[in-house]
Design a protein around this motif. Sequence first.
Motif, mmCIF file in Angstrom:
data_model
loop_
_atom_site.group_PDB
_atom_site.id
_atom_site.type_symbol
_atom_site.label_atom_id
_atom_site.label_comp_id
_atom_site.label_asym_id
_atom_site.label_seq_id
_atom_site.Cartn_x
_atom_site.Cartn_y
_atom_site.Cartn_z
ATOM 1 N N ARG A 141 0.840 -1.214 0.000
ATOM 2 C CA ARG A 141 0.000 0.000 0.000
ATOM 3 C C ARG A 141 0.872 1.261 0.000
ATOM 4 N N ILE A 142 1.930 1.245 0.771
ATOM 5 C CA ILE A 142 2.830 2.405 0.817
ATOM 6 C C ILE A 142 3.604 2.528 -0.493
ATOM 7 N N TYR A 143 4.013 1.406 -1.058
ATOM 8 C CA TYR A 143 4.691 1.423 -2.358
ATOM 9 C C TYR A 143 3.767 2.043 -3.412
ATOM 10 N N THR A 144 2.514 1.615 -3.425
ATOM 11 C CA THR A 144 1.547 2.149 -4.388
ATOM 12 C C THR A 144 1.349 3.643 -4.171
ATOM 13 N N LEU A 145 1.281 4.056 -2.928
ATOM 14 C CA LEU A 145 1.152 5.475 -2.612
ATOM 15 C C LEU A 145 2.343 6.253 -3.166
ATOM 16 N N MET A 146 3.548 5.741 -2.943
ATOM 17 C CA MET A 146 4.739 6.424 -3.456
ATOM 18 C C MET A 146 4.738 6.430 -4.988
ATOM 19 N N ALA A 147 4.373 5.296 -5.587
ATOM 20 C CA ALA A 147 4.406 5.175 -7.050
ATOM 21 C C ALA A 147 3.404 6.112 -7.721
ATOM 22 N N LYS A 148 2.246 6.253 -7.136
ATOM 23 C CA LYS A 148 1.192 7.065 -7.772
ATOM 24 C C LYS A 148 1.241 8.533 -7.369
ATOM 25 N N ASP A 149 1.780 8.823 -6.200
ATOM 26 C CA ASP A 149 1.736 10.187 -5.687
ATOM 27 C C ASP A 149 3.119 10.856 -5.712
ATOM 28 N N SER A 150 4.048 10.348 -4.946
ATOM 29 C CA SER A 150 5.361 10.991 -4.789
ATOM 30 C C SER A 150 6.256 10.835 -6.012
ATOM 31 N N PHE A 151 6.296 9.650 -6.572
ATOM 32 C CA PHE A 151 7.238 9.380 -7.662
ATOM 33 C C PHE A 151 7.008 10.264 -8.889
ATOM 34 N N PRO A 152 5.769 10.468 -9.358
ATOM 35 C CA PRO A 152 5.589 11.368 -10.505
ATOM 36 C C PRO A 152 6.085 12.797 -10.228
ATOM 37 N N ARG A 153 5.888 13.278 -9.005
ATOM 38 C CA ARG A 153 6.405 14.607 -8.654
ATOM 39 C C ARG A 153 7.930 14.596 -8.600
ATOM 40 N N PHE A 154 8.481 13.504 -8.116
ATOM 41 C CA PHE A 154 9.942 13.365 -8.082
ATOM 42 C C PHE A 154 10.527 13.484 -9.487
#
Length: 161
Positions: A135-148
Amino acid sequence: MCKGLSYLPSSYLERAKGMRVKLSHLAEIHHKQKVQDGKLLQDLESLLSSKIGLQAFRGFLRSEFSEENLEFWLACEEYRVSPSKLQKIKASSIYNQFINPDAPLEVNLDAETREALLGVMDSPCADTFNEAQQRIYTLMAKDSFPRFLRSHHFAEAVKAY
């Protein structure tokens, strides 16, 4: 007058040709590796397995005050490969650090996942945190990673390759 290379022994010329071929081959391999490394930073899974990418992503998350997501994910990776005799201690530590509502680095998990984890804390196993970690991986992949990918942290990481 310059005689060019004709006055050199043929063995020197052959060695120089061989070195030129080897150097051009190495340059080609280096270029391909740089291209592949740049592509590695374009998906989260590969980024997390890259030392430079991981450092850049950590810096980005820190700037957004969401570094706890990455720290939780990494703790779960370490937990998964820990010896079974240490799992109960490590599971308790992860729960207290990231899952407990009063945790110093509380991650954003739904109540159902938190309750499920609380229910298995007495007898944890290697896959205890799999669902929460996913769930945290998905959160990072969909939310944080695109901004990164749009950040200066990403640009700096690509330069470092």
